[in-house]
Scaffold this motif. Structure first.
Motif, PDB file in Angstrom:
ATOM      1  N   MET C 143     -64.684 -41.068  91.224  1.00 36.71           N
ATOM      2  CA  MET C 143     -64.796 -42.454  90.763  1.00 36.71           C
ATOM      3  C   MET C 143     -63.851 -43.348  91.539  1.00 36.71           C
ATOM      4  O   MET C 143     -62.800 -42.897  91.994  1.00 36.71           O
ATOM      5  CB  MET C 143     -64.455 -42.538  89.278  1.00 36.71           C
ATOM      6  CG  MET C 143     -65.480 -41.904  88.382  1.00 36.71           C
ATOM      7  SD  MET C 143     -64.895 -41.827  86.688  1.00 36.71           S
ATOM      8  CE  MET C 143     -63.723 -40.542  86.796  1.00 36.71           C
ATOM      9  N   MET C 166     -65.490 -42.791  81.945  1.00 34.05           N
ATOM     10  CA  MET C 166     -65.246 -43.798  82.970  1.00 34.05           C
ATOM     11  C   MET C 166     -64.831 -45.128  82.323  1.00 34.05           C
ATOM     12  O   MET C 166     -65.382 -45.529  81.307  1.00 34.05           O
ATOM     13  CB  MET C 166     -66.542 -43.995  83.752  1.00 34.05           C
ATOM     14  CG  MET C 166     -66.402 -44.770  85.014  1.00 34.05           C
ATOM     15  SD  MET C 166     -67.849 -44.541  86.089  1.00 34.05           S
ATOM     16  CE  MET C 166     -69.217 -44.766  84.981  1.00 34.05           C
ATOM     17  N   GLU C 170     -64.604 -49.067  86.495  1.00 36.26           N
ATOM     18  CA  GLU C 170     -64.802 -48.007  87.485  1.00 36.26           C
ATOM     19  C   GLU C 170     -66.273 -47.797  87.800  1.00 36.26           C
ATOM     20  O   GLU C 170     -67.147 -48.133  87.004  1.00 36.26           O
ATOM     21  CB  GLU C 170     -64.227 -46.681  86.949  1.00 36.26           C
ATOM     22  CG  GLU C 170     -62.717 -46.597  87.059  1.00 36.26           C
ATOM     23  CD  GLU C 170     -62.184 -45.285  86.516  1.00 36.26           C
ATOM     24  OE1 GLU C 170     -61.436 -44.626  87.246  1.00 36.26           O
ATOM     25  OE2 GLU C 170     -62.531 -44.936  85.372  1.00 36.26           O
TER      26      GLU C 170
END
Lengths: 798, 158, 289
Positions: C143, C166, C170
């Protein structure tokens, strides 16, 4: 961009193609019926008239219609399954920029409109909506987003009413009454003394079958575009019933019928969905109020959750049989859910007659019940699909008890030509005319069964009731078969009328009021006209379903066209022919009755070399008119009294069932149909294939469900409502028992509806043979697995 | 806010002004009048709106018009060349690979992509390639036969 | 039930780089959604299930559509790589046949040409096929965000029902799949209605099973590994009886819910059947090498 001219290939080329190109699986035709070699066009595998437009994308549906200044119409739907609107405030919606009109129940008549075959009865907008999704208001705006926003601004004060969802609940006297005229409508088809019949029986068996909710789940969108010019309205919509729609619009709008022009567009796949539907009425009022053309295009969700679905039935049956397998009494009770606005008492069935060879006493009771669920009504195979899903296992139970196989018992009891028919009696009653006594015109159920069994290899695969054909680990193979019959139109639908117009250059316009849903009617009616008139098929062009141009026709329902409309098309062509032969007789100095027309030539029957080209004759200036002749053949008429045609079919299926997962796969279907003479084998094979897929989906995967609390449909989309796809399609072997019907044109009967009917029961029998349990539909993997487990633990008996 | 884009459709460039949220299906139907792009489910499940993007079949209802910039878009209207039907189109006519016609453009385009990659597909390969094109008329058998016939013809000539 | 013709959103961006995307995400926050293949998001926006103000279409970001063998023999699947592209990759067919097999079981041709592997992971429905396969392959997710780049394992990435760990700011740039050791055998099996799926990864060391990984989808709130079933197999000699026992153990580790398509009990039972079938197929494949 390239635009391909919509041109049809010449007939000679088509014939050549058709002859060589079709692979053997479906090409197998029955022995040509006597006399068919004389037919030039009927019986040919010609391409669809509109095939070129369809493969190039040039074909137009109602959703493709755009008019200058056209607004988008959207419908507000009830969130409650049953409620009364106490107050509706549309000021904010009306004030939204881009909104041209807001239509409320106050803008539409107090009275109800009614669909001709009782599939809908209700107000155009309902201040007392009867199901979650019922139409209560509508907005016309510059675009979809404004229209949606306006709908959200309509404020409503509700009185929520107690609702009822289940048929057996709604039938109770203290149930909430969905319609002002009560929840239950019933009728009976009967013959003979039932009690005496059962007394004669050596064996009595019973069966009850419940089924799921099948959605028409149309591929394709339908729209309604309405344009007003003064007090004259033009309406474009995909419909199977252009004239009944026109008639009802005129009645409720209080307009003369000639001021309402319905231009019936092709529907996309309809299967009984797109008839006269409420959104078309809404569009008419909305466009009038907005003062501009309006288009309402229904989304997939609206089409599946609000327009119509197949009536959900529960069927109970009891059969009395003699030791030798002769049926002596059959009693059936058929309860079906009409949903919120269906109004049927009778599902136009024929199966009550099917097993009448030995004149058993019969009593078939029908109960149409309103509930607070989405509208329900006719879907392809109406009545006969669902009733036979009970009567076929009923017959199997009797056969198993008597040690007969499924073919033997059916061959012993099915009706044949000349046998009495009772299933239309109640329709005569409805029109208040005496029942003359009906007899079957023709029937080849025996051939359907025997030839189907041979093609399928039934003898090698049949192991007995409840016994699979083969077991390989988790995979069980089993076979099943079933029979059904269905109507080919009917007197109650009314009289079709047809015009055959011969132009000066010899070309022909065929005008009918039939609906177009991909069943090939444009092609097959032209084949009938060309055959009768003696002209090449490509000289004919059709105009259909335009109420401003075409003559009246009944709804295109109940497999009406090939048999009933075809009879009139043939008569109209004969009328045109008579006119031409009268002129030719004078020209050729031969009495007209000694002339005939074939292949575009008018010739003397006794001296075929004495001839004149059809187009030459039609071009000749008439000495009195000083123009070439006007030849307008026309005809109208209903089916004869006292004789009635039915189509018959037998389907044989092979399935593979995974006993660990409960997943069933339909491997192969052999279908043999008696639809009389086949006008176009390729068209009919496609109709049967479609029927098998609808019938297969009915039992294997399709089931519309709603929230048990709110009544909102939960799966109105192809992601959660699974129809069979290319991977699910079985191998098909389709053939025809071409018995020449004495009533139909050239011996033609009907095909489209009945094709769905035997498949579900045949698969049901195969499932029974695979796992030893008779199941309600649909046969979801979960339900199948549960049954297998119960069976193994010595649970319920079949 | 509208964007000015250029779409290459059926071998020709078209300057267009579109909202970024406009689906490719809608753009082709409304702005370019290519109504052979059919909309049915509008959720990517039925395949009626199938077009070829750089030769690959996609659901144009799940594609934004602005996202198709720089790609060769083929619709059913672009299949016939110089007034001559594509062999697949002719095969669908001759073998009755259609009934109501609504799924037909998408079916033919999916088949086109298949035959480009695999001129002589087996029946299971044809079925697999059509799994995303629903036909409620149930004409699958004749559709498959049409594709087999066209495969035979184009394969022989190629 | 009011699906609109076009999806609804306000602002639209077409960044050209990961950095630009990350900056946009930081700026737009929770009201932004990343659009790649579009097969899920466009419908969600049509139905109103999600109504992001900002849509960031990453299809113009260079280099994200690759499927390649990266350093240490790992397979790298870029955020824009479609299911079709992964299925077609000869490297995938050769080195990660499970992914090839899985891709062809997802959706239909038209969807596979649009949908991305990463998109399928970022909205992890309980039966997310790619997640099930990647769990047994012990893949990782790369990521990028305002605070830099990070790499997490597949099982950590799947944080809960339909969500990942996440952050809003991101984006996933790549999925990394370790190379399979010699003697590995894999299989993916699936039921379509209801959607229940299973993947197995087995290592055959001289006739014994030295490593076993099993994942299931559609039988819990997220795709899951079934450690008890795996433990039964590790170090054992696989036979039909043990495979059945592993299936039963796996069934005990599920917690399915009922829905339109099937009840919890059916799903539970199918987890047993599918695990057994996946194990049998995977074990047979270990012997073919």
């Amino acid at each position: 961009m390239n635009r391909v001219p919509a041109r049809r290939p010449a007939l000679s080329k088509r014939r050549r193609k058709g002859k060589h190109a079709t692979p053997p699986v479906t090409a197998r035709r029955t022995k040509a019926p006597a006399g068919s070699d004389e037919l030039k066009v009927v019986g040919q595998r010609v391409p669809l008239f509109d095939a070129c437009e369809k493969v190039t994308g040039a074909f137009k549906y109602a959703s493709d219609i755009r008019l200058p200044g056209m607004l988008v119409g959207k419908i507000l739907r009830s969130p409650h399954p049953y409620a009364r609107i106490l107050a509706m405030d549309v000021t904010k919606a009306q004030a939204l920029p881009g909104v041209a009109a807001v239509l409320t129940p106050d803008d539409v008549p107090e009275g109800e409109w009614g669909e001709r075959s009782f599939n809908y009865r209700g107000r155009v907008l309902n201040d007392k909506p009867r199901f979650a999704g019922d139409e209560i208001a509508a907005v016309a705006a510059v675009n979809e987003h404004v229209a949606e926003a306006a709908l959200a601004l309509i404020e409503i004060k509700w009185e929520v009413l107690p609702h009822v969802f289940g048929v057996m609940d709604a039938i109770k006297p203290d149930a909430p009454q969905v319609a002002p005229y009560g929840n239950v409508r019933s009728t009976v088809v009967e013959a003979g003394d039932l009690q005496k019949g059962f007394k004669k029986a050596d064996l009595v068996v019973e069966h009850e079958a419940a089924m799921g909710n099948q959605s028409h789940a149309p591929l394709g969108r339908n729209a309604c575009v309405v344009s007003w010019e003064g007090d004259q309205m033009t309406l474009w919509t995909g419909t199977q019933t252009p004239f009944p729609l026109r008639d009802e619009l005129a009645r409720i709008l209080k307009l003369p019928q000639n001021r309402v022009r319905v231009i019936g567009m092709p529907t996309g796949s309809s299967n009984g969905l797109w008839w006269a539907c409420n959104f078309q009425f809404i569009a008419a009022y909305l466009a009038r109020k907005a003062g501009r053309p309006v288009k309402i295009e229904l989304t997939q969700e609206e089409a599946m959750a609000t327009v119509k679905r197949r009536e959900t039935p529960t069927v109970w049956g009891k059969l009395g049989v003699k030791r030798d397998g002769t049926f002596v009494a059959m009693h059936v009770k058929h309860y079906f859910d009409n949903g919120a606005h269906g109004f049927k008492a009778y599902p136009f069935e024929s199966v009550s007659d099917l097993w009448g060879r030995h004149r058993p006493a019969i009593r078939f009771e029908f109960y149409g019940v309103n509930t607070n669920t989405p509208n329900a009504g006719c879907m392809r195979g109406v009545g006969d699909l669902t009733i036979s899903f009970c009567t076929e296992p009923l017959i199997d139970k009797a056969a198993a008890a008597l040690g007969m196989d499924p073919l033997e018992i059916r061959l012993k009891n099915h009706i044949i030509a000349g046998d009495p028919i009772h299933s239309q009696k109640n329709i005569y009653k409805r029109f208040n005319v005496p029942f003359p006594g009906e007899r079957l015109t023709s029937g080849a159920m025996d051939q359907c069964i025997k030839r189907g069994a041979a093609a399928f290899g039934w003898k090698d695969k049949w192991r007995g009731f409840g016994k699979p054909t083969a077991v390989n680990g988790n995979k069980v193979r089993a076979v099943g078969m079933a029979c059904a019959c269905h109507i080919c139109g009917g007197r109650h639908l009314g009289s079709p009328s047809v015009i055959v117009k011969v132009n000066h250059d010899g070309s022909v316009n065929l005008l009918t009021g039939v609906g177009r849903m991909g069943q090939g009617v444009e092609t097959t009616q032209a084949q009938i006209a060309a055959e009768e008139l003696g002209v090449p098929l490509e000289s004919i062009t059709g105009t259909h379903a335009d109420s401003g141009v075409c003559p009246w026709s009944p709804s295109t329902v109940g497999s009406v066209n090939a048999h009933q409309t075809g009879m009139v098309t043939r008569a109209a062509a004969r009328d045109a022919k008579k006119q031409i032969l009268a002129l030719a007789g004078r020209e050729m100095k031969v009495p007209p009755r000694e002339l005939d027309i074939k292949d575009g030539w008018i010739y003397a029957k006794a001296r075929p070399k004495k001839r004149i080209a059809f187009a030459e004759m039609t071009r000749k200036v008439h000495p009195e008119w000083l123009t070439p002749p006007y030849i307008i053949g026309r005809a109208a008429g209903n089916l004869p009294v006292g004789r009635i045609a039915k189509m018959f079919m037998a389907h044989f299926v092979e399935i593979e069932l995974d006993v660990e997962t409960g997943v069933s796969k339909l491997l192969k279907v052999v279908a043999v149909h008696d639809s009389g003479r086949i006008i176009n084998p390729a068209v009919c094979e496609n109709q049967v294939a479609g029927g098998v897929m609808i019938g297969g989906g009915f039992v294997l995967s399709e089931n519309l469900v709603w929230d048990p609390k709110t009544g909102r449909v939960l799966n109105p989309n192809f992601a959660d409502y699974k129809i069979l796809n290319a991977l699910d399609a079985p191998l098909l072997d389709i053939s025809f028992a071409e018995v020449i019907d004495p009533v139909g044109p050239f011996g033609v009967k009907g095909i489209g509806e009945g094709a769905t009917c035997p498949t579900p029961s045949a698969i049901g029998q195969a499932i029974y043979n695979a796992i030893g349990v008779r199941l309600n539909a649909p046969f979801t993997p979960e339900r199948v697995l549960e049954a297998i487990k119960e069976q193994r633990t010595g649970g319920r008996a079949a | 806010m509208k964007q000015t884009i250029n779409l290459s459709v059926n071998g020709k460039d078209w300057p267009l002004e579109v909202e970024p949220h406009m689906a490719l299906s809608e753009c082709l139907r409304e702005d370019l009048a290519l109504t052979g792009v059919r909309i049915s489910c509008n959720q990517g499940h039925c395949g009626a709106c199938t077009v070829l993007l750089d030769g690959e079949p996609v659901n144009s209802c799940l594609t934004l018009a602005v996202d198709a910039v720089g790609k060769q878009i083929t619709t059913i209207e672009g299949l016939a060349r110089d007034g001559k039907l594509d062999p697949l189109q002719q095969a669908f006519i001759d073998h009755h690979g259609l009934q109501c016609g609504y799924c037909t453009p998408g079916m033919i385009l999916s088949a086109k992509a298949l035959l480009e990659e695999n001129p002589h597909p087996t029946e299971p390969e044809i079925r697999e390639s059509l799994a995303g094109n629903l036909c409620r008329c149930g004409s699958y058998q004749k559709i498959i036969q049409s594709i087999q016939a066209a495969g035979g013809e184009t394969g022989g000539g190629a | 039930m009011s699906y609109t013709v076009n999806p609804v959103f306000e602002h639209y961006y077409q960044p050209k780089s990961v950095e630009e995307t990350v900056a946009l995400l930081a700026q737009c926050g929770k009201e932004a959604r990343v659009l790649a293949g579009g097969t899920v998001l466009i419908n969600q926006m049509r139905s109103g299930a999600v109504a992001p103000r900002h849509v960031i279409n990453i299809s113009r970001v260079a280099g994200l559509d690759e499927v390649r063998v990266a350093e240490e023999g790992e397979l790298a699947i870029g955020a824009l790589a479609t299911l079709a592209k992964v299925a077609r990759s000869s490297a995938v067919r050769k080195g990660w046949p499970l992914l090839h097999e899985t891709m062809l079981e997802i959706g239909v041709v038209q969807q596979r040409n649009l949908a991305t592997v990463v998109g399928n992971l970022c909205r992890p429905v309980p039966s997310a096929d790619t997640a099930v396969a990647l769990l047994v392959l012990e893949a990782s997710v790369l990521m990028s965000g305002a605070k830099g780049r990070r790499r997490v394992t597949m099982s950590d990435f799947l944080a809960g029902p339909r969500r990942t760990m996440m952050a809003d700011s991101e984006m996933v740039t790549e999925v990394r799949v370790p190379p399979a050791p010699a003697g590995a055998g894999t299989a993916f099996v699936k039921l379509h209605a209801p959607k229940v799926n299973a993947a197995a990864f087995l290592l055959n060391s001289g006739g014994g099973c030295s490593e076993a990984r099993i994942a299931l989808g559609g039988v819990a709130q997220t795709p899951i590994r079934v450690p008890k079933a795996e433990a039964l197999l590790r170090g054992a000699k696989l036979d039909a009886q043990l495979i059945d026992e592993a299936g039963i153990a796996a069934q005990g580790e599920t917690s399915p819910a009922s829905d339109l398509r099937a009840g919890a009990e059916y799903r539970r039972e199918m987890s047993r059947v599918l695990v057994a079938r996946a194990l049998e197929a995977a074990w047979n494949r270990t012997k073919r090498q």
